[in-house]
Structures are given as C-alpha cells and as structure tokens.
Design a protein around this motif. Structure first.
Motif, PDB file in Angstrom:
ATOM      1  N   LYS A  15       7.471  23.634  23.312  1.00 48.70           N
ATOM      2  CA  LYS A  15       7.668  22.207  23.570  1.00 48.70           C
ATOM      3  C   LYS A  15       9.077  21.988  24.101  1.00 48.70           C
ATOM      4  O   LYS A  15      10.065  22.298  23.415  1.00 48.70           O
ATOM      5  CB  LYS A  15       7.454  21.414  22.272  1.00 48.70           C
ATOM      6  N   TYR A 163      -1.965  17.297  13.938  1.00 46.57           N
ATOM      7  CA  TYR A 163      -0.645  17.924  14.129  1.00 46.57           C
ATOM      8  C   TYR A 163       0.212  17.602  12.897  1.00 46.57           C
ATOM      9  O   TYR A 163       0.561  16.449  12.663  1.00 46.57           O
ATOM     10  CB  TYR A 163      -0.028  17.324  15.394  1.00 46.57           C
ATOM     11  N   GLU A 165       3.619  17.745  11.566  1.00 48.81           N
ATOM     12  CA  GLU A 165       4.887  17.807  12.300  1.00 48.81           C
ATOM     13  C   GLU A 165       6.068  17.595  11.345  1.00 48.81           C
ATOM     14  O   GLU A 165       6.135  16.585  10.637  1.00 48.81           O
ATOM     15  CB  GLU A 165       4.820  16.739  13.398  1.00 48.81           C
ATOM     16  N   SER A 167       9.227  18.259  12.652  1.00 54.20           N
ATOM     17  CA  SER A 167      10.266  18.453  13.661  1.00 54.20           C
ATOM     18  C   SER A 167      11.690  18.588  13.105  1.00 54.20           C
ATOM     19  O   SER A 167      12.190  17.710  12.428  1.00 54.20           O
ATOM     20  CB  SER A 167      10.220  17.275  14.630  1.00 54.20           C
ATOM     21  N   GLY A 168      12.318  19.720  13.413  1.00 51.93           N
ATOM     22  CA  GLY A 168      13.702  19.942  13.018  1.00 51.93           C
ATOM     23  C   GLY A 168      13.861  20.549  11.638  1.00 51.93           C
ATOM     24  O   GLY A 168      14.961  20.959  11.260  1.00 51.93           O
ATOM     25  N   ARG A 169      12.802  20.630  10.862  1.00 49.50           N
ATOM     26  CA  ARG A 169      12.894  21.178   9.499  1.00 49.50           C
ATOM     27  C   ARG A 169      11.653  22.013   9.239  1.00 49.50           C
ATOM     28  O   ARG A 169      10.544  21.616   9.627  1.00 49.50           O
ATOM     29  CB  ARG A 169      12.973  20.024   8.489  1.00 49.50           C
ATOM     30  N   GLY A 191       4.105  22.204  13.712  1.00 54.12           N
ATOM     31  CA  GLY A 191       5.386  22.308  14.404  1.00 54.12           C
ATOM     32  C   GLY A 191       6.512  21.843  13.505  1.00 54.12           C
ATOM     33  O   GLY A 191       6.365  20.864  12.759  1.00 54.12           O
ATOM     34  N   GLY A 192       7.630  22.553  13.579  1.00 50.48           N
ATOM     35  CA  GLY A 192       8.807  22.125  12.824  1.00 50.48           C
ATOM     36  C   GLY A 192       9.566  23.283  12.224  1.00 50.48           C
ATOM     37  O   GLY A 192       9.043  23.992  11.356  1.00 50.48           O
ATOM     38  N   GLY A 193      10.787  23.509  12.734  1.00 50.51           N
ATOM     39  CA  GLY A 193      11.708  24.444  12.102  1.00 50.51           C
ATOM     40  C   GLY A 193      11.332  25.908  12.209  1.00 50.51           C
ATOM     41  O   GLY A 193      11.879  26.728  11.465  1.00 50.51           O
ATOM     42  N   ILE A 194      10.417  26.250  13.093  1.00 51.40           N
ATOM     43  CA  ILE A 194      10.115  27.678  13.263  1.00 51.40           C
ATOM     44  C   ILE A 194      11.235  28.275  14.101  1.00 51.40           C
ATOM     45  O   ILE A 194      11.299  28.075  15.315  1.00 51.40           O
ATOM     46  CB  ILE A 194       8.739  27.898  13.925  1.00 51.40           C
ATOM     47  N   ILE A 211       3.703  25.243  17.236  1.00 51.77           N
ATOM     48  CA  ILE A 211       4.555  24.678  18.293  1.00 51.77           C
ATOM     49  C   ILE A 211       6.005  25.037  17.963  1.00 51.77           C
ATOM     50  O   ILE A 211       6.429  24.861  16.809  1.00 51.77           O
ATOM     51  CB  ILE A 211       4.457  23.138  18.325  1.00 51.77           C
ATOM     52  N   ILE A 212       6.728  25.509  18.951  1.00 51.82           N
ATOM     53  CA  ILE A 212       8.164  25.697  18.742  1.00 51.82           C
ATOM     54  C   ILE A 212       8.943  24.864  19.757  1.00 51.82           C
ATOM     55  O   ILE A 212       8.517  24.704  20.904  1.00 51.82           O
ATOM     56  CB  ILE A 212       8.609  27.182  18.789  1.00 51.82           C
ATOM     57  N   GLY A 213      10.043  24.299  19.300  1.00 51.87           N
ATOM     58  CA  GLY A 213      10.850  23.435  20.156  1.00 51.87           C
ATOM     59  C   GLY A 213      12.304  23.846  20.138  1.00 51.87           C
ATOM     60  O   GLY A 213      12.783  24.585  21.006  1.00 51.87           O
ATOM     61  N   ASN A 214      13.007  23.451  19.086  1.00 55.20           N
ATOM     62  CA  ASN A 214      14.456  23.643  19.033  1.00 55.20           C
ATOM     63  C   ASN A 214      14.902  25.087  19.225  1.00 55.20           C
ATOM     64  O   ASN A 214      15.939  25.336  19.838  1.00 55.20           O
ATOM     65  CB  ASN A 214      15.003  23.138  17.686  1.00 55.20           C
TER      66      ASN A 214
END
Ligand code: 1GP
Length: 242
Positions: A15, A163, A165, A167-169, A191-194, A211-214
């Motif tokens: 993401k 989902y 979620e 996110s960020g943690r 998704g979140g913190g992976i 899902i990976i983002g950060n």
C-alpha cells in the motif's frame, strides 16, 4: 462489483501513500513476485494531483501487476487503475464514514462510476490513534466488538472482504485469530505494523491477505524480505475454512 477472481488469491499487497515521496527502491521492491497487487491510498493530504502522480510513477516503473486506488477522498479519484476500493468503516464513530460520505460522492460522480471495477471493503479500524482512526472517530475495539463487527460485515452487510486495520501499530494476533475462526466465507485482510518477517508470519496463518505500508518507506529491505517470505510460503492454509 470487481470480480472475485481478480483479487481473492492475493496474499500480499503493497500500500503506497500519495502523500509520501516514492523512491526508486520502493518502485523496485513492489515488482517482487511476492506482491500480488499495489494499492494507492492514504488518509492525510490525499489530492488528485499526488494520487495521479503516484499512479503514473508506478506505471512507468515497469510494474505490471494489479494496481488499484483505495478512495478516501472523492475529489482524488484517478482513472487508469484496475479498480477502485471503497472502504466502509463499520466501527466509525462518525457515521459519515459509513454512509453520508458516499451518498454525497455518488450524487456528484455516480454516473461516472464503473461499478464493475468497484470493490467495497468492510473495515474495522482497531488503532484509534492512527490517522484513519482519529478521522473516523473509532473507539477501542475489544474481542467481543471485533467478533460482532465481523459478523455484521458478513451476515448483515455481505461485504466481500473484511479488513482488520491497525495502521501504524502491530495488532493483536489473538483477536485476528478469533475473527478468522468465527467467519464463514468473508475474505479476511490484515494490515498494520508489519515491519519484519516475524510479524508477517504471526498474522499470515490467520488471514487471506496481508497489507504492508509503512515498512516500504521505513525499511525497504525488510519489505523485500516479507515479500520473499510470503512468496516462498505459497497459498498457505486459511484459518476457519477447514
Ligand atoms: C494501512 O493497514 C495498512 O492501511 C498498512 O499499515 O502502514 O502499518 O503497514 P502499516
């Protein structure tokens, strides 16, 4: 609705956030075969211009897999992606994020929407301190809440996917496991913190899609290792599906 066969076998999704500068390394990492798709989306600072620029950067990088935009702002919708994902935040404190927001958007853009390329997502935002959590006004989500929201997503709203979620943690694997075990057929996304392989491994056995983002922005080498792990792991066995 965007047909199931286009997305149901996704195991790992990158993401990318239009509000963050995308680097050459990120545009290389997303081409790893461990990634099944790229989603463009975010919460803060999302505009048509930065969304368009990011979509164009991904396309011109040579990435050829599925590319979708997750919509958080109706004015930032871009053409030229494979599908648009629309999040419905089931546990939003501000119910605008479950209904009115979309009502206004559909009044303005409804006749332009290709519903065959739209996928609705039932969201449970479990990190109330994330940007999305603050925007939508979510509260704490306990285990009982999560199970009830999941049952609503599946039994009442009939969302194709749910989902979870954070996110960020990094989230609570026990909560994710319990939701996975309670569902019947709804496709489960986490998704979140992976941020590393161990965290991906902790959730991968419970859900259908990670899902990976950060981590793509913070440590692209770890993102590459996660892609390698998911790729080598193969389809895996879904919790709660026999
Ligand atoms: C964001 O859930 C995704 O919507 C991914 O979260 O950025 O913490 O990986 P992270």
């Amino acid at each position: 609705m965007w047909p199931d066969e286009n997305w149901r076998n996704w195991r790992l999704v990158a993401k990318l956030d239009p509000d963050k500068p995308v680097t050459g390394e990120i545009l290389t990492v997303i081409k790893h075969p461990g990634f099944n798709a790229v989603v463009v989306g975010g919460t803060q600072g999302i505009t048509f211009d930065n969304s368009f620029r990011l979509v164009e950067a991904i396309k011109s990088s040579g990435y050829t897999g599925p590319l979708v935009q997750e919509i958080s702002s109706a004015s930032a919708v871009v053409a030229g992606v494979d599908a648009h994902f629309i999040p419905f935040v089931i546990n939003a404190g501000d119910k605008k994020w479950f209904s009115d927001y979309y009502l206004e958007a559909i009044k303005v853009f409804g006749r332009l929407i290709d519903w065959g390329r739209v996928l609705t997502e039932g969201y449970i935002i479990c990190n109330r301190n994330s940007a999305a959590g603050r925007l939508t006004g979510v509260g704490e989500v306990g285990l009982d809440d999560a199970l009830a929201y999941a049952a609503m997503a599946e039994g009442i709203y009939n969302f194709p996917l749910l989902y979870i979620e954070y996110s960020g943690r990094f989230g609570d694997p026990d909560l994710v496991k319990a939701v996975a075990g309670s569902r019947d057929k709804i496709h489960l996304v986490y998704g979140g913190g992976i941020s590393d392989v161990a965290k991906a491994q902790a959730m991968a056995g419970f859900v259908d899609t990670l899902i990976i983002g950060n981590v793509l922005y913070d440590d692209w080498r770890s993102a590459l290792e996660i892609a390698g792990f998911v790729h080598d792991r193969g389809p895996g066995k879904k919790q709660g599906t026999g």
